[in-house]
Design a protein around this motif. Structure first.
Motif, PDB file in Angstrom:
ATOM      1  N   ARG A  24     -30.859  14.570  -0.521  1.00  0.00           N
ATOM      2  CA  ARG A  24     -31.645  13.844  -1.512  1.00  0.00           C
ATOM      3  C   ARG A  24     -31.459  14.533  -2.854  1.00  0.00           C
ATOM      4  NH1 ARG A  24     -37.638  12.959   0.591  1.00  0.00           N
ATOM      5  NH2 ARG A  24     -37.616  11.589  -1.239  1.00  0.00           N
ATOM      6  N   LEU A  25     -30.786  13.858  -3.763  1.00  0.00           N
ATOM      7  CA  LEU A  25     -30.455  14.438  -5.059  1.00  0.00           C
ATOM      8  C   LEU A  25     -31.631  14.346  -6.022  1.00  0.00           C
ATOM      9  CD1 LEU A  25     -26.854  12.982  -5.525  1.00  0.00           C
ATOM     10  CD2 LEU A  25     -27.513  15.202  -4.556  1.00  0.00           C
ATOM     11  N   ALA A  26     -31.625  15.244  -6.995  1.00  0.00           N
ATOM     12  CA  ALA A  26     -32.656  15.215  -8.023  1.00  0.00           C
ATOM     13  C   ALA A  26     -32.397  14.069  -8.991  1.00  0.00           C
ATOM     14  CB  ALA A  26     -32.667  16.539  -8.789  1.00  0.00           C
ATOM     15  N   PRO A  27     -33.436  13.400  -9.489  1.00  0.00           N
ATOM     16  CA  PRO A  27     -33.235  12.312 -10.455  1.00  0.00           C
ATOM     17  C   PRO A  27     -32.577  12.814 -11.729  1.00  0.00           C
ATOM     18  CG  PRO A  27     -35.558  12.925 -10.315  1.00  0.00           C
ATOM     19  CD  PRO A  27     -34.864  13.648  -9.208  1.00  0.00           C
ATOM     20  N   GLY A  28     -31.621  12.019 -12.227  1.00  0.00           N
ATOM     21  CA  GLY A  28     -30.971  12.341 -13.488  1.00  0.00           C
ATOM     22  C   GLY A  28     -29.909  13.411 -13.420  1.00  0.00           C
ATOM     23  N   GLY A  29     -29.656  13.970 -12.233  1.00  0.00           N
ATOM     24  CA  GLY A  29     -28.691  15.060 -12.118  1.00  0.00           C
ATOM     25  C   GLY A  29     -27.328  14.598 -11.643  1.00  0.00           C
ATOM     26  N   THR A  30     -26.526  15.553 -11.204  1.00  0.00           N
ATOM     27  CA  THR A  30     -25.201  15.255 -10.676  1.00  0.00           C
ATOM     28  C   THR A  30     -25.315  14.216  -9.562  1.00  0.00           C
ATOM     29  OG1 THR A  30     -24.472  17.505 -11.162  1.00  0.00           O
ATOM     30  CG2 THR A  30     -23.165  16.261  -9.580  1.00  0.00           C
ATOM     31  N   ASN A  31     -24.434  13.213  -9.605  1.00  0.00           N
ATOM     32  CA  ASN A  31     -24.516  12.137  -8.622  1.00  0.00           C
ATOM     33  C   ASN A  31     -23.551  12.375  -7.456  1.00  0.00           C
ATOM     34  OD1 ASN A  31     -21.948  11.368  -9.538  1.00  0.00           O
ATOM     35  ND2 ASN A  31     -22.747   9.765 -10.873  1.00  0.00           N
ATOM     36  N   ALA A  32     -23.430  11.375  -6.592  1.00  0.00           N
ATOM     37  CA  ALA A  32     -22.590  11.511  -5.399  1.00  0.00           C
ATOM     38  C   ALA A  32     -21.131  11.763  -5.743  1.00  0.00           C
ATOM     39  CB  ALA A  32     -22.716  10.245  -4.539  1.00  0.00           C
ATOM     40  N   VAL A  33     -20.656  11.163  -6.839  1.00  0.00           N
ATOM     41  CA  VAL A  33     -19.262  11.371  -7.247  1.00  0.00           C
ATOM     42  C   VAL A  33     -19.027  12.840  -7.590  1.00  0.00           C
ATOM     43  CG1 VAL A  33     -17.475  10.733  -8.905  1.00  0.00           C
ATOM     44  CG2 VAL A  33     -19.107   9.007  -8.110  1.00  0.00           C
ATOM     45  N   GLY A  34     -19.952  13.439  -8.343  1.00  0.00           N
ATOM     46  CA  GLY A  34     -19.808  14.827  -8.736  1.00  0.00           C
ATOM     47  C   GLY A  34     -19.790  15.764  -7.540  1.00  0.00           C
ATOM     48  N   TYR A  35     -20.676  15.528  -6.584  1.00  0.00           N
ATOM     49  CA  TYR A  35     -20.704  16.389  -5.398  1.00  0.00           C
ATOM     50  C   TYR A  35     -19.446  16.207  -4.555  1.00  0.00           C
ATOM     51  CZ  TYR A  35     -25.318  18.317  -6.111  1.00  0.00           C
ATOM     52  OH  TYR A  35     -26.374  19.035  -6.619  1.00  0.00           O
ATOM     53  N   THR A  36     -18.969  14.991  -4.470  1.00  0.00           N
ATOM     54  CA  THR A  36     -17.751  14.743  -3.689  1.00  0.00           C
ATOM     55  C   THR A  36     -16.554  15.435  -4.323  1.00  0.00           C
ATOM     56  OG1 THR A  36     -18.609  12.598  -2.986  1.00  0.00           O
ATOM     57  CG2 THR A  36     -16.243  12.952  -2.759  1.00  0.00           C
ATOM     58  N   LEU A  37     -16.388  15.277  -5.626  1.00  0.00           N
ATOM     59  CA  LEU A  37     -15.262  15.917  -6.308  1.00  0.00           C
ATOM     60  C   LEU A  37     -15.352  17.434  -6.226  1.00  0.00           C
ATOM     61  CD1 LEU A  37     -14.843  13.690  -9.482  1.00  0.00           C
ATOM     62  CD2 LEU A  37     -13.315  13.822  -7.516  1.00  0.00           C
ATOM     63  N   GLY A  38     -16.563  17.962  -6.267  1.00  0.00           N
ATOM     64  CA  GLY A  38     -16.716  19.397  -6.153  1.00  0.00           C
ATOM     65  C   GLY A  38     -16.187  19.934  -4.840  1.00  0.00           C
ATOM     66  N   LEU A  39     -16.209  19.113  -3.808  1.00  0.00           N
ATOM     67  CA  LEU A  39     -15.735  19.566  -2.499  1.00  0.00           C
ATOM     68  C   LEU A  39     -14.266  19.238  -2.265  1.00  0.00           C
ATOM     69  CD1 LEU A  39     -17.758  19.463   0.750  1.00  0.00           C
ATOM     70  CD2 LEU A  39     -15.359  18.852   0.819  1.00  0.00           C
ATOM     71  N   VAL A  40     -13.864  17.987  -2.503  1.00  0.00           N
ATOM     72  CA  VAL A  40     -12.508  17.584  -2.119  1.00  0.00           C
ATOM     73  C   VAL A  40     -11.457  17.919  -3.168  1.00  0.00           C
ATOM     74  CG1 VAL A  40     -13.425  15.712  -0.700  1.00  0.00           C
ATOM     75  CG2 VAL A  40     -12.651  15.215  -3.027  1.00  0.00           C
ATOM     76  N   SER A  41     -11.877  18.341  -4.366  1.00  0.00           N
ATOM     77  CA  SER A  41     -10.883  18.658  -5.388  1.00  0.00           C
ATOM     78  C   SER A  41     -10.426  20.114  -5.327  1.00  0.00           C
ATOM     79  CB  SER A  41     -11.427  18.349  -6.785  1.00  0.00           C
ATOM     80  OG  SER A  41     -12.529  19.190  -7.093  1.00  0.00           O
ATOM     81  N   ASP A  42     -10.744  20.805  -4.259  1.00  0.00           N
ATOM     82  CA  ASP A  42     -10.301  22.176  -4.057  1.00  0.00           C
ATOM     83  C   ASP A  42      -9.391  22.224  -2.835  1.00  0.00           C
ATOM     84  OD1 ASP A  42     -11.021  25.266  -4.632  1.00  0.00           O
ATOM     85  OD2 ASP A  42     -10.853  24.921  -2.486  1.00  0.00           O
ATOM     86  N   GLU A  43      -8.151  22.675  -3.031  1.00  0.00           N
ATOM     87  CA  GLU A  43      -7.184  22.627  -1.930  1.00  0.00           C
ATOM     88  C   GLU A  43      -7.545  23.566  -0.787  1.00  0.00           C
ATOM     89  OE1 GLU A  43      -2.390  22.409  -1.142  1.00  0.00           O
ATOM     90  OE2 GLU A  43      -3.112  23.373  -2.964  1.00  0.00           O
ATOM     91  N   TRP A  44      -8.151  24.708  -1.104  1.00  0.00           N
ATOM     92  CA  TRP A  44      -8.547  25.602  -0.010  1.00  0.00           C
ATOM     93  C   TRP A  44      -9.583  24.928   0.882  1.00  0.00           C
ATOM     94  CZ3 TRP A  44      -5.268  28.907   1.263  1.00  0.00           C
ATOM     95  CH2 TRP A  44      -4.613  29.755   0.370  1.00  0.00           C
ATOM     96  N   ASN A  45     -10.542  24.212   0.277  1.00  0.00           N
ATOM     97  CA  ASN A  45     -11.518  23.484   1.090  1.00  0.00           C
ATOM     98  C   ASN A  45     -10.821  22.513   2.032  1.00  0.00           C
ATOM     99  OD1 ASN A  45     -13.705  24.734  -0.143  1.00  0.00           O
ATOM    100  ND2 ASN A  45     -14.072  23.054  -1.582  1.00  0.00           N
ATOM    101  N   LEU A  46      -9.845  21.759   1.509  1.00  0.00           N
ATOM    102  CA  LEU A  46      -9.151  20.774   2.337  1.00  0.00           C
ATOM    103  C   LEU A  46      -8.352  21.440   3.447  1.00  0.00           C
ATOM    104  CD1 LEU A  46      -7.867  18.250  -0.360  1.00  0.00           C
ATOM    105  CD2 LEU A  46      -9.864  18.027   1.116  1.00  0.00           C
ATOM    106  N   LEU A  47      -7.713  22.559   3.141  1.00  0.00           N
ATOM    107  CA  LEU A  47      -6.932  23.250   4.162  1.00  0.00           C
ATOM    108  C   LEU A  47      -7.833  23.843   5.247  1.00  0.00           C
ATOM    109  CD1 LEU A  47      -4.273  24.969   1.904  1.00  0.00           C
ATOM    110  CD2 LEU A  47      -3.835  23.214   3.618  1.00  0.00           C
ATOM    111  N   ILE A  48      -8.960  24.392   4.846  1.00  0.00           N
ATOM    112  CA  ILE A  48      -9.912  24.914   5.831  1.00  0.00           C
ATOM    113  C   ILE A  48     -10.415  23.791   6.726  1.00  0.00           C
ATOM    114  CG2 ILE A  48     -12.237  25.883   6.059  1.00  0.00           C
ATOM    115  CD1 ILE A  48     -11.550  27.611   3.556  1.00  0.00           C
ATOM    116  N   LEU A  49     -10.712  22.635   6.134  1.00  0.00           N
ATOM    117  CA  LEU A  49     -11.161  21.484   6.921  1.00  0.00           C
ATOM    118  C   LEU A  49     -10.062  20.977   7.838  1.00  0.00           C
ATOM    119  CD1 LEU A  49     -13.149  19.613   4.146  1.00  0.00           C
ATOM    120  CD2 LEU A  49     -14.103  20.532   6.271  1.00  0.00           C
ATOM    121  N   ARG A  50      -8.815  20.978   7.350  1.00  0.00           N
ATOM    122  CA  ARG A  50      -7.705  20.515   8.171  1.00  0.00           C
ATOM    123  C   ARG A  50      -7.620  21.325   9.470  1.00  0.00           C
ATOM    124  NH1 ARG A  50      -4.163  20.762  11.383  1.00  0.00           N
ATOM    125  NH2 ARG A  50      -1.913  20.612  11.195  1.00  0.00           N
TER     126      ARG A  50
END
Length: 326
Positions: A24-50
């Motif tokens: 549950r996100l705070a009103p007026g703050g970073t939205n779902a797009v921001g949180y998603t990009l924060g995770l999937v835009s890092d290659e180490w995160n993707l490799l660890i998940l792979r």
């Protein structure tokens, strides 16, 4: 209770990311797009998940499989655990930690499939060979196809109309994490080299998103994103060099240019849509969704799903076998 945002009285309360239900996100703050990009835009995160989806659970599993430093692996595992993607458990009498994919983490499988498929089709050189994807349902190696969950038709970017929803804006879509992509820290491209060129940077991801939403002219990108002209120019040039955009004369003024998504650029659409779908399932703003989509052909709200290109059946995570290259 929704966490309190930052105010003059003090910092924001930390968000809780439950592994089995949406944040549950705070009103007026970073939205779902921001949180998603924060995770999937890092290659180490993707490799660890792979490797996690292939069975890695222990710290040593990733150290043995990846050319990753102790500090980087420790930070990424802590971040993915904080985000509810991993759950930390103890084994060997409680002396060692294991990291198990949660429901939230397992739900990322369509994003990885879409990335592998795009890289395999459009990026000829990889330092590490991409895995094979086999559909247990038909027993054949496959390429995932994005289709509309409502009518079952395959879709391309032109088939889907998109716009910001109640919690959507460029400013609220800035990535919620800041980590260095792998190629920047090691000097080499890894398993996802061009994917990181497209979404591994705040402005790159925003320019790609704007293109999918209809931006074509330089001033469209600059005005929509509020980005410095030098940044927009550099990113557009990179996208053209990668073959994701094609530069064409502007019909209104021949000395200006427009930027059109190429076939390669349009083929990245399943990556963007699976990532956004995951984010909007797991990060909920009180105002409503960050983005809304409509499938033009059937007129329904667009919710994408991946299907097997060999047997046309919708894919399920349990039916996808990811094989390491021989």
């Amino acid at each position: 209770m929704t966490p309190r945002p930052a105010t003059a009285d003090g910092p924001a309360e930390p968000l809780v990311h439950p592994p089995d239900r949406p944040t549950r996100l705070a009103p007026g703050g970073t939205n779902a797009v921001g949180y998603t990009l924060g995770l999937v835009s890092d290659e180490w995160n993707l490799l660890i998940l792979r490797y996690a989806m292939a069975g890695a659970r222990r710290y040593a599993d990733w150290r043995d499989a990846l050319p990753i430093s102790h500090a980087v692996l420790t930070r990424r595992l802590a971040y993915l655990t904080e985000m509810g993607v991993f759950e930390r458990t103890r084994y060997q009498g409680g002396n060692r930690l294991a990291y198990t994919l949660t429901k939230r983490g397992r739900d990322l499988w369509p994003v990885l499939l879409a990335i592998w498929a795009w890289e395999a089709a459009w990026v000829p050189v990889h330092v590490e060979r991409l895995p094979r994807m086999v559909h247990r349902g038909c027993g054949r190696e496959f390429t995932p196809v994005l289709e509309c969950a409502a009518c079952g038709r395959p879709v391309e970017p032109r088939d889907v109309a998109g716009a910001f929803g109640p919690s959507g804006s460029w400013s609220r879509s800035v990535p919620a994490a800041s980590t260095r992509r792998r190629s920047e820290s090691t000097g080499t491209a890894g398993m996802f080299p061009e994917t990181m060129a497209l979404i591994g940077n705040r402005w790159s991801a925003a320019i790609l998103g704007a293109a999918f939403l209809g931006a074509r002219r330089f001033r469209d990108f600059a005005q929509w994103l509020g980005a410095p002209p030098s940044i927009v120019s550099a990113r557009l040039r990179t996208f053209c060099e990668l073959g994701v955009f094609a530069q064409e004369p502007n019909p209104e003024r021949p000395d200006w240019h427009t930027y059109r998504l190429t076939k390669k650029g349009r083929a990245f659409f399943p990556v963007a849509m699976t990532a956004l779908a995951w984010g909007q399932r797991w990060f909920r703003a009180p105002e409503g969704p960050a983005l809304v989509f409509t499938h033009r052909a059937c007129g329904q709200d667009f919710h994408g799903r991946l299907a097997c290109d060999q047997c046309a059946s919708p894919l399920r995570g349990s039916e996808v076998l990811v094989e390491s290259p021989s």
